[in-house]
Scaffold this motif. Structure first.
Motif, PDB file in Angstrom:
ATOM      1  N   ARG A 563      46.013  45.743  44.161  1.00  0.00           N
ATOM      2  CA  ARG A 563      47.068  45.975  45.143  1.00  0.00           C
ATOM      3  C   ARG A 563      48.085  47.016  44.688  1.00  0.00           C
ATOM      4  O   ARG A 563      48.777  47.607  45.506  1.00  0.00           O
ATOM      5  CB  ARG A 563      47.796  44.658  45.440  1.00  0.00           C
ATOM      6  CG  ARG A 563      46.974  43.652  46.209  1.00  0.00           C
ATOM      7  CD  ARG A 563      47.692  42.320  46.293  1.00  0.00           C
ATOM      8  NE  ARG A 563      47.023  41.395  47.199  1.00  0.00           N
ATOM      9  CZ  ARG A 563      45.984  40.653  46.892  1.00  0.00           C
ATOM     10  NH1 ARG A 563      45.463  40.729  45.677  1.00  0.00           N
ATOM     11  NH2 ARG A 563      45.448  39.830  47.775  1.00  0.00           N
ATOM     12  N   SER A 564      48.211  47.200  43.379  1.00  0.00           N
ATOM     13  CA  SER A 564      49.197  48.139  42.857  1.00  0.00           C
ATOM     14  C   SER A 564      48.655  48.761  41.580  1.00  0.00           C
ATOM     15  O   SER A 564      48.270  48.044  40.653  1.00  0.00           O
ATOM     16  CB  SER A 564      50.524  47.424  42.569  1.00  0.00           C
ATOM     17  OG  SER A 564      51.472  48.307  42.013  1.00  0.00           O
ATOM     18  N   GLY A 565      48.610  50.079  41.503  1.00  0.00           N
ATOM     19  CA  GLY A 565      48.127  50.736  40.298  1.00  0.00           C
ATOM     20  C   GLY A 565      46.615  50.686  40.196  1.00  0.00           C
ATOM     21  O   GLY A 565      45.891  51.028  41.138  1.00  0.00           O
ATOM     22  N   SER A 566      46.117  50.234  39.057  1.00  0.00           N
ATOM     23  CA  SER A 566      44.678  50.171  38.812  1.00  0.00           C
ATOM     24  C   SER A 566      44.380  48.992  37.901  1.00  0.00           C
ATOM     25  O   SER A 566      45.277  48.466  37.226  1.00  0.00           O
ATOM     26  CB  SER A 566      44.189  51.476  38.166  1.00  0.00           C
ATOM     27  OG  SER A 566      44.900  51.739  36.971  1.00  0.00           O
ATOM     28  N   TRP A 567      43.121  48.562  37.874  1.00  0.00           N
ATOM     29  CA  TRP A 567      42.758  47.408  37.049  1.00  0.00           C
ATOM     30  C   TRP A 567      42.952  47.700  35.568  1.00  0.00           C
ATOM     31  O   TRP A 567      43.448  46.864  34.821  1.00  0.00           O
ATOM     32  CB  TRP A 567      41.312  47.018  37.286  1.00  0.00           C
ATOM     33  CG  TRP A 567      41.021  46.353  38.601  1.00  0.00           C
ATOM     34  CD1 TRP A 567      40.092  46.728  39.521  1.00  0.00           C
ATOM     35  CD2 TRP A 567      41.658  45.187  39.143  1.00  0.00           C
ATOM     36  NE1 TRP A 567      40.107  45.878  40.601  1.00  0.00           N
ATOM     37  CE2 TRP A 567      41.063  44.914  40.387  1.00  0.00           C
ATOM     38  CE3 TRP A 567      42.686  44.349  38.705  1.00  0.00           C
ATOM     39  CZ2 TRP A 567      41.443  43.856  41.193  1.00  0.00           C
ATOM     40  CZ3 TRP A 567      43.063  43.283  39.505  1.00  0.00           C
ATOM     41  CH2 TRP A 567      42.458  43.037  40.729  1.00  0.00           C
TER      42      TRP A 567
END
Length: 759
Positions: A563-567
């Protein structure tokens, strides 16, 4: 510098008729609104997110509206307006802070907490922070917090709050006095601060324990001191000039971009003064710019290679995406959508759009008036805030691109400051024409700006675990694993894991996430390790090249979209294949020879040291309930010292507090003190001795000279009631988070054989 109450620009708006305790009444109403929000937060921790969201919106309107009423009104003195502005800013900070009062969980905060923890543990300056390598090289924020910890023994989370509150008060006081100095009106100054609270960064980003929070405060303080130094009526201009340089030096070691932007503004101001024939102001501004440039350049030269590697990709991505956006080549984002593309409700988009339209409508006549030399004066220096304010529509376009939108978010702090000054100076003489529309308009601006800067609803309230969702990904399980690592993993262990665990684990444990961040010296991108479907030769090469000791896998992200940024840190360029991971990818470490499962559960920790021939040992430390340590004995001594100052030096303390200079340079003083502590070691004994010396120095200050029979006004009952409500809010919020996130049993120790080998 004279006291706040004696400045002509502040006292000029004193009305002939006053309302009894209007600020206290507004604070009581706002405190009750905050209580509504806190009760919503309690519901959020219990899993009722809709209730929490509704409570946030209702409470937020109740927080802003009463202060809008009093600051737009005519019946306040200058000091009352300043107190109202400070009170409003602090209650908005509490609204944000009480969503997580016991633990820093936001992305940027956790990265800076890692730097703070290493400083407090005596690692010294410039210790490595693999998740944010630039942070230890701009340590002003952390140095101020470690100074508070050194002399008081407060827990690190309390030290963070002290520094952020001090920065916020510094910002509001400096901005108020600067606007009052420029416009010669305390009413305009109060409205300028109120409008600045509509910045997309004020409520959320500039309330975090992050370097921009302190940097913006130092910027405002430096500009105020410089304005005083350039005043022809100033009999001792060297004093505010020195204070300005102190703030600029503190800014130079706190935040790179804010420091450079400030230097550019100073050089431009000197040129505008010169072109306008204001030779005195031009000379003094030029001197300030020259000295500050030398200081900033000297500091930047130390970390220049790191800065190029750190900032280069950010601006490259922003430029590329902005070019695609202007070429109508896709790659944009919906207004209010989160990183996963989930759109905001239509009414929220309407509120945000309404605030943007209203800003533009206000800017047109206000900018024209400023151009004609009305409101903000006729000096050519007015062109600087005018040009910045005119850049606002460009920021709205840039927000449609993810990377360029991040740059626009950061720039909005400076643009909104200029807009508040230009619009506030134009609007105050017309407030009677606006009538009752003034308060709803201000609420719309502040609410819309806050929603625009704080992201989707799940960013604003606590609630259940959400994978890949910044602070909402830090739940009881995440904290349990971090505390487990703090108890059992050897110091210096290198861990390959996702972004959430990578930023939280170092807050509790002396471990180092394996990252691809430039400047770490041994950067390795672990994305491919997690995307692989089996532990093959490439996976083993990544483990060896990254000196990986442990692999931590959060199985809860299986099949989920971030949902925000990256894994994973460094996985932004991997596209769709890194957006969703399946059970095979996350479970491949089980049953691999040489890989031992040392922690089972939703988060699994694998020991891979046998693959590189390293001994598999563990430790047995005390449970790190929160990051850092508290020192009860030293804290008690600090309390006694404070009590002694209050009882024995009350009049002296009042003199110190009432002087703006003491407040505005307090953060640079703390930074200098923290630097000394980092160099000599932050030993509690030395901190206690230093606190005793400071206490004695305050006791030796000249006592305030009594003026007639004037006595400090008694605290109105309504203010005492408001204080009681605020204390209740803090206690309730802390208890709710403790029960939901921290009051959990310890996870089991690693295998007995390994523990026995360690002993």
């Amino acid at each position: 510098m004279t006291t706040l109450l004696e400045r002509p620009a502040v006292a000029a708006a004193s009305p002939a008729r006053r309302t009894a305790h209007p600020v206290a009444v507004a604070t009581l109403v706002a405190s009750l609104a905050l209580l509504v929000q806190v009760l919503g937060y309690v519901a959020g921790w219990a899993g009722h997110e809709t209730t929490a969201t509704v409570g946030w919106y209702v409470g937020f309107v109740g927080l802003v509206a009463p202060y809008a009423v009093v600051l737009l009104g005519e019946r306040l003195t200058g000091p009352q307006r300043l107190v109202a502005a400070v009170a409003c800013s602090l209650l908005l900070y509490l609204s944000w802070f009480l969503t997580s009062p016991l633990l820093a969980t936001r992305f940027d905060e956790t990265l800076h907490v890692t730097t703070l923890v290493t400083l407090a543990d005596g690692a010294g300056l410039f210790a490595q922070n693999s998740m944010l390598p630039v942070s230890p090289h701009y340590p002003g924020l952390e140095l101020a917090a470690v100074a508070v910890h050194w002399v008081s023994g407060l827990p690190l989370v309390a030290c963070q709050v002290v520094v952020v509150v001090l920065a916020r008060v510094t910002l509001v006081v400096a901005l108020f006095l600067l606007a009052a100095t420029v416009t010669r009106s305390a009413r305009v100054a109060g409205l300028v601060v109120l409008l600045y609270m509509a910045s997309a960064q004020f409520y959320f980003f500039n309330a975090q324990f992050s370097y921009q929070t302190v940097a913006i405060a130092m910027l405002a303080a430096a500009l105020l001191f410089l304005a005083r130094a350039c005043d022809p009526a100033e009999t001792r201009p060297w004093r505010p000039m020195v204070a300005a340089q102190v703030c600029l030096a503190a800014l130079a070691v706190t935040h790179h971009l804010t420091s450079w932007l400030t230097l550019g503004a100073l050089w431009l101001l000197a040129l505008l003064f010169r072109l306008g024939g204001e030779q005195l102001r031009a000379r003094r501004t030029l001197v300030a710019a020259e000295v500050a440039t030398v200081v900033a350049a000297a500091w930047a030269a130390i970390v220049a290679p790191l800065l190029v590697r750190y900032l280069g990709p950010i601006f490259d991505n922003a430029g590329t995406e902005l070019a695609r956006l202007l070429a109508l080549d896709g790659g944009g984002r919906s207004v209010g959508a989160d990183g996963g593309g989930a759109p905001a409700p239509a009414w929220e988009v309407g509120v945000m759009a309404g605030s943007m339209v209203l800003w533009c409508l206000l800017l047109v006549p206000a900018a024209y008036a400023a151009w004609r030399g009305r409101g903000v004066g006729r000096s050519r220096a007015r062109l600087l805030p005018l040009v910045l304010a005119a850049a606002y529509p460009g920021l709205l376009v840039a927000r449609l691109s993810p990377a360029a939108g991040e740059v626009a978010d950061r720039a909005s702090t400076f643009v909104t400051m200029a807009m508040a000054l230009v619009v506030g100076a134009w609007l105050v003489p017309r407030l009677r024409e606006v009538g009752r529309l003034g308060v709803p308009a201000v609420v719309l601006l502040v609410l819309g700006g806050t929603m625009l800067g704080s992201g989707p609803d799940w960013q604003r309230v606590p609630g259940g675990y959400l994978p890949g969702a910044e602070q909402r990904s830090v739940d009881a399980t995440t904290v349990e694993v971090a505390r487990w690592a703090g108890r059992h993993l050897p110091a210096g262990s290198r861990i390959a894991t996702d972004t959430t665990l990578g930023r939280v684990l170092p807050n509790f444990a002396p471990v180092e996430p394996v990252t691809s961040s430039p400047g770490t010296g041994d950067a390795v991108n672990v994305t491919e390790l997690f995307l692989a479907r089996e532990v093959d030769d490439r996976s083993l090469a990544i483990i060896r090249d990254g000196d990986v000791d442990f692999v931590a896998v959060d199985t809860r992200i299986t099949g989920q979209r971030v949902r925000s940024g990256s894994w994973f840190e460094g996985s932004q360029g991997w596209g769709e294949q890194a957006a969703v991971l399946d059970a095979e990818q996350l479970g491949k470490f089980a049953d691999v020879p040489g890989v031992d499962l040392v922690l089972d559960g939703p988060v699994r920790v694998y020991d891979v040291r046998a693959l590189t021939g390293e001994r598999q040992v563990f430790t047995d430390r005390p449970d790190p309930v929160l990051p850092g340590d508290a020192r009860p004995g030293q804290l008690a001594l600090a309390g006694l010292a404070l009590l002694a100052v209050v009882l024995l030096g009350r009049s002296r303390l009042q003199t110190l507090v009432a002087t703006p200079t003491a407040l505005l340079v307090s953060l640079p003083v703390l930074m200098a003190l923290g630097a000394v502590g980092a160099l000599v070691g932050v030993e509690p004994v030395a901190g206690t001795v230093l606190l005793a010396l400071v206490t004695g120095a305050i006791a030796l200050l000249p006592a305030a000279v009594p003026t007639g029979d004037r006595r400090p006004p008694a605290l109105p009952a309504v203010a005492a009631l408001a204080a009681g409500v605020l204390v209740t809010c803090v206690v309730v919020a802390c208890l709710a988070q403790w029960r939901a996130q921290l009051d959990t049993p310890s996870l089991p120790a690693p295998p007995v054989a390994a523990a026995e080998e360690a002993r």
